[in-house]
Design an enzyme around this catalytic site. Structure first.
Site, PDB file in Angstrom:
ATOM      1  N   GLN A  78     -10.888  11.658  -4.871  1.00 12.01           N
ATOM      2  CA  GLN A  78      -9.707  11.355  -5.669  1.00 12.01           C
ATOM      3  C   GLN A  78      -9.673   9.882  -6.083  1.00 12.01           C
ATOM      4  OE1 GLN A  78      -7.617  13.561  -6.787  1.00 12.01           O
ATOM      5  NE2 GLN A  78      -6.174  12.149  -7.766  1.00 12.01           N
ATOM      6  N   GLU A  79     -10.083   9.013  -5.193  1.00 10.37           N
ATOM      7  CA  GLU A  79     -10.051   7.584  -5.482  1.00 10.37           C
ATOM      8  C   GLU A  79     -11.065   7.179  -6.543  1.00 10.37           C
ATOM      9  OE1 GLU A  79      -8.084   5.256  -4.626  1.00 10.37           O
ATOM     10  OE2 GLU A  79      -7.000   5.936  -2.853  1.00 10.37           O
TER      11      GLU A  79
END
Length: 347
Positions: A78-79
């Site tokens: 996600q990052e």
């Protein structure tokens, strides 16, 4: 690590029964929808090979069992999508997206190169693990209701002070979407883990590399030598349930997975048809297949090749099948329509 690949295809359509033996077992159900592999207890799949040992190490070093390898992997995805050179609009840096202020607190030299860098995979994942472990402790001690993993993730994204202020996940859309996306994607990274391959050489080495991508989504037009990426839709391919999924999916298609697996030792071209053309002078009969051989499917002749897979041994292939699926191991007999099987080559 050397171990034999063995596979057992279940006779019943409702269950895949795993057998424990001296060798690693790979079991695939009759319609190739489920694949189970052991990974020595790591319980992690679908992550780049260079991230894997650091994720497992960071998870193991945390006293809170909620910090699983799958949680760390989903958060990294996600990052940054496992990209190492990323800088956000908020000046967050590296694969774990640390701001300079937060890095000053949690960053350390974990990989032994005498430099603590948010761009280093080892340093970044170790710091991510330490910070998340701390946040899980804060979440447990807070008395706030809800999933402590969600609270810790919200703290990572918005800062623990924001969680304290609202006594839970802050009402920030970005933070809420962040937490939801990570928790929802965790199953994608949970074990079974790596396919273990015996032997050495171009084919087995490529198969090992491709196996580190088990569980990575299919993205039409996505991926390449550097790893997975978003793809594109061409009017026919890349769609799921009537929408273009490829442009928002980070992954591989069948030929980019093969290109990635063999690169840079063997720089195969990008498409399945071109890969056949580059290796067709080394054909392999079906009874002589070896791990790492390439298999092709066609709608009619070499000019209509539409799919490529890597032979994984014992009648199985490793491939990226189609939109909506992930990189998987499947029986050669059912990976693609049997009538379309065109042949195999040895790169």
């Amino acid at each position: 690590m050397k171990a034999l690949i063995s596979a057992s295809i279940a006779a019943a359509v409702s269950l895949v029964v795993a057998f424990a033996a001296v060798v690693t077992m790979v079991l695939v159900d009759a319609d190739a929808d489920a694949t189970e592999m052991t990974d020595g207890g790591g319980g992690l799949r679908g992550v780049p090979e260079e991230f894997r040992p650091w994720i497992l190490k960071a998870s193991k070093e945390c006293k809170h069992p909620e910090l699983t390898p799958a949680l760390l992997a989903a958060q990294l995805n996600q990052e940054s999508g496992f990209r190492t050179g990323l800088t956000s609009h908020a000046h967050a840096e590296g694969p774990a997206q640390f701001t300079p202020g937060t890095w000053a607190t949690w960053g350390q030299d974990a990989d032994g190169d005498d430099e603590a860098s948010p761009w280093s995979i080892g340093d970044a994942v170790t710091a991510q693990g330490r910070y998340m472990c701390h946040l899980l402790g804060e979440a447990k001690a807070s008395g706030f209701g809800g999933d402590v993993r969600a609270l810790a993730l919200a703290g990572y994204n918005a800062g623990w002070s924001a969680v304290q202020k609202y006594k839970g996940i802050p009402p920030y859309k970005e933070t809420q979407n962040y937490v939801e996306a990570i928790l929802a994607s965790m199953p994608r990274f949970k074990g079974p883990g790596l396919l273990e391959v015996s032997g050495s050489g171009t084919g087995p080495d490529a198969l090992r590399k491709a196996a580190t991508r088990l569980g990575t989504p299919y993205a039409y037009g996505g991926g390449g030598p550097a790893g997975p990426s978003t793809g594109f839709c061409d009017g026919t391919n890349g769609y799921l349930d009537g929408r273009c999924a490829a442009t928002s999916t980070v992954g591989f298609d069948c030929s980019s997975l093969v290109q990635y697996a063999f690169w840079p030792d063997l720089k195969l071209p990008r498409t399945a048809a071109a890969q056949y053309g580059a290796t067709s002078d080394r054909p392999v009969s079906r009874q002589d297949l070896q791990p790492g051989d390439l298999l092709f499917w066609s709608h009619g002749g070499s000019g209509a090749i539409y799919h490529v897979a890597i032979y994984a041994g014992d009648g199985n292939v490793l491939h990226a099948p189609r939109t909506g699926r992930t990189v998987e191991v499947a029986p050669l007999t059912s990976a693609m329509p049997s009538a379309d099987y065109f042949g195999a080559t040895r790169p």
